[in-house]
Design a protein around this motif. Sequence first.
Motif, PDB file in Angstrom:
ATOM      1  N   ASP A   1      -9.695   8.921   7.739  1.00  0.00           N
ATOM      2  CA  ASP A   1     -10.622   8.596   6.821  1.00  0.00           C
ATOM      3  C   ASP A   1     -10.358   7.311   5.875  1.00  0.00           C
ATOM      4  N   PRO A   2     -11.123   6.360   6.155  1.00  0.00           N
ATOM      5  CA  PRO A   2     -11.157   5.229   5.356  1.00  0.00           C
ATOM      6  C   PRO A   2     -11.184   5.237   3.916  1.00  0.00           C
ATOM      7  N   ASP A   3     -11.798   6.246   3.777  1.00  0.00           N
ATOM      8  CA  ASP A   3     -12.046   6.129   1.933  1.00  0.00           C
ATOM      9  C   ASP A   3     -10.633   6.899   1.115  1.00  0.00           C
ATOM     10  N   LYS A   4      -9.781   7.285   1.868  1.00  0.00           N
ATOM     11  CA  LYS A   4      -8.679   7.839   1.172  1.00  0.00           C
ATOM     12  C   LYS A   4      -7.339   7.002   1.202  1.00  0.00           C
ATOM     13  N   LYS A   5      -6.516   7.420   0.450  1.00  0.00           N
ATOM     14  CA  LYS A   5      -5.027   6.779   0.676  1.00  0.00           C
ATOM     15  C   LYS A   5      -4.569   7.440   1.825  1.00  0.00           C
ATOM     16  N   VAL A   6      -4.212   6.516   2.908  1.00  0.00           N
ATOM     17  CA  VAL A   6      -3.458   7.018   4.054  1.00  0.00           C
ATOM     18  C   VAL A   6      -2.229   7.125   4.126  1.00  0.00           C
ATOM     19  N   VAL A   7      -1.380   8.299   4.190  1.00  0.00           N
ATOM     20  CA  VAL A   7       0.048   8.304   4.149  1.00  0.00           C
ATOM     21  C   VAL A   7       0.596   8.964   5.256  1.00  0.00           C
ATOM     22  N   THR A   8       1.388   7.995   6.013  1.00  0.00           N
ATOM     23  CA  THR A   8       2.166   8.522   7.313  1.00  0.00           C
ATOM     24  C   THR A   8       3.568   8.962   6.914  1.00  0.00           C
ATOM     25  N   TYR A   9       4.095  10.134   7.589  1.00  0.00           N
ATOM     26  CA  TYR A   9       5.493  10.216   7.247  1.00  0.00           C
ATOM     27  C   TYR A   9       5.994  10.391   8.665  1.00  0.00           C
ATOM     28  N   CYS A  10       7.481  10.138   8.955  1.00  0.00           N
ATOM     29  CA  CYS A  10       7.982  10.563   9.995  1.00  0.00           C
ATOM     30  C   CYS A  10       9.245  11.405   9.485  1.00  0.00           C
TER      31      CYS A  10
ATOM     32  N   THR B   1       9.523   4.728  11.293  1.00  0.00           N
ATOM     33  CA  THR B   1       8.310   4.561  12.199  1.00  0.00           C
ATOM     34  C   THR B   1       7.057   4.670  11.237  1.00  0.00           C
ATOM     35  N   SER B   2       7.220   5.464  10.224  1.00  0.00           N
ATOM     36  CA  SER B   2       5.897   5.346   9.491  1.00  0.00           C
ATOM     37  C   SER B   2       5.769   3.980   8.765  1.00  0.00           C
ATOM     38  N   ALA B   3       6.830   3.112   8.408  1.00  0.00           N
ATOM     39  CA  ALA B   3       6.584   1.899   8.048  1.00  0.00           C
ATOM     40  C   ALA B   3       6.050   0.991   9.019  1.00  0.00           C
ATOM     41  N   VAL B   4       6.392   1.161  10.352  1.00  0.00           N
ATOM     42  CA  VAL B   4       5.696   0.126  11.277  1.00  0.00           C
ATOM     43  C   VAL B   4       4.191   0.502  11.131  1.00  0.00           C
ATOM     44  N   ILE B   5       3.809   1.829  11.454  1.00  0.00           N
ATOM     45  CA  ILE B   5       2.379   2.296  11.503  1.00  0.00           C
ATOM     46  C   ILE B   5       1.629   1.713  10.311  1.00  0.00           C
ATOM     47  N   THR B   6       2.392   1.948   8.969  1.00  0.00           N
ATOM     48  CA  THR B   6       1.556   1.753   7.848  1.00  0.00           C
ATOM     49  C   THR B   6       1.071   0.063   7.910  1.00  0.00           C
ATOM     50  N   ALA B   7       1.978  -0.615   8.295  1.00  0.00           N
ATOM     51  CA  ALA B   7       1.754  -2.190   8.141  1.00  0.00           C
ATOM     52  C   ALA B   7       0.669  -2.301   9.183  1.00  0.00           C
TER      53      ALA B   7
ATOM     54  N   ALA C   1      -3.234   1.888   3.527  1.00  0.00           N
ATOM     55  CA  ALA C   1      -2.132   2.720   4.030  1.00  0.00           C
ATOM     56  C   ALA C   1      -0.781   2.681   3.369  1.00  0.00           C
ATOM     57  N   TYR C   2       0.057   3.758   3.410  1.00  0.00           N
ATOM     58  CA  TYR C   2       1.337   3.978   2.534  1.00  0.00           C
ATOM     59  C   TYR C   2       2.059   4.669   3.336  1.00  0.00           C
ATOM     60  N   SER C   3       3.648   4.301   3.349  1.00  0.00           N
ATOM     61  CA  SER C   3       4.602   4.848   4.102  1.00  0.00           C
ATOM     62  C   SER C   3       5.260   5.737   3.279  1.00  0.00           C
ATOM     63  N   LEU C   4       5.693   7.076   3.692  1.00  0.00           N
ATOM     64  CA  LEU C   4       6.218   7.908   2.772  1.00  0.00           C
ATOM     65  C   LEU C   4       7.589   7.753   2.772  1.00  0.00           C
ATOM     66  N   LYS C   5       8.339   7.368   1.642  1.00  0.00           N
ATOM     67  CA  LYS C   5       9.477   6.884   1.744  1.00  0.00           C
ATOM     68  C   LYS C   5      10.463   8.050   2.113  1.00  0.00           C
ATOM     69  N   PHE C   6      11.387   7.577   3.146  1.00  0.00           N
ATOM     70  CA  PHE C   6      12.621   8.471   3.513  1.00  0.00           C
ATOM     71  C   PHE C   6      12.155   9.610   4.123  1.00  0.00           C
ATOM     72  N   GLY C   7      10.815   9.783   4.497  1.00  0.00           N
ATOM     73  CA  GLY C   7      10.147  10.782   5.465  1.00  0.00           C
ATOM     74  C   GLY C   7      10.912  12.259   5.066  1.00  0.00           C
ATOM     75  N   MET C   8      11.239  12.752   6.416  1.00  0.00           N
ATOM     76  CA  MET C   8      11.614  14.235   6.368  1.00  0.00           C
ATOM     77  C   MET C   8      13.031  14.111   5.642  1.00  0.00           C
TER      78      MET C   8
END
Length: 329
Positions: free
Chosen positions: A266-275, A280-286, A295-302
């Motif tokens: 959904d391009p109308d939302k803040k997109v958060v990826t976590y790993c 990996t989520s930082a690569v995807i976010t960039a 897009a945003y990377s969730l810091k430190f993931g799991m």
Amino acid sequence: MKNLFRYFFMVIAISSIVFTSCKDDTDPTASVNPAETLMDYLIEIDMDLNHVLKNSDGQKFVMAAPDGGDVSGKYIIDIRNADAYNTSHIAGAHNVAFSDILTEAASADKPILVVCYTGQTACYATSLLRLYGYHDAQALKWGMSGWSESTAASWDNAIADLSDGHSNWSFDASEPSLGVYDIPEFSTTATEGVDILKERVEYIISQGFKGVEASDVLDSPASYFVNNYFNTTDYSAFGHVDGAYRLNPLLVSPGSSDEAGVSNIDPDKKVVTYCYTGQTSAVITAYLRVLGYDAYSLKFGMNKFANSSTAWSANQWRGDSNPKDLPLD
């Protein structure tokens, strides 16, 4: 005669409408969403997200600190602040601000290795470097935290178990159904794919690393489009943010019906990826930000959600993954 003139002008008016309509339908100057042009170009040059995560030579975006610490084959770019660098760094590393990585990369005479505190910002930078043409660029896994016990504080101070007992943490194995959305739009001065890509990478670098705190997402998951970048087994075994999607693999151009594409975001939302680690989520976010997603990377993931989880088998800080004792300057 009056009726004849009336008929003549009516024909002219109708003809004008018909020809104008045809022209609009085929007008080559009609506006095209630059995100679409960019995505087509990325497919053309074989730089879908999977080939940023792992290049055509099979080289991953990240490398572990080697036993013995020999990284003489790499051009090391250390993007930590000057005080941290001056306190201790890897021998031969070049200290520059994140905003200057492209300038420094132009001087590299070896494959680039980007170094930061935890590996997350370095992975973000590596994604952008690979898109810019440095296809063999890599990030140091775990950052300087993984290099030496003396520089491990950034990860040691970050791990937590935020998910423990939280009402927005779920072990439900069923994944939410994916929607299909329009791709985002962004402004650009370029028209060709190659130039749009260059301009977008430069712009995303100028904006700096984009991360989000795990606590913010866990407390209010409905405020985000959350992508859990786990495999199917870990999605339920480790648990996940309630309502999180699982777009893995995530591609611009999916090759089969069981692969997710960016059109499922959904391009109308803040997109958060976590790993698992936030790397990996930082690569995807960039990559997603280059495409125009917020897009945003969730810091430190799991490791921030459930570092003490007994379900871990890999990438658990102070579990299977610990700092080495490698030399510092």
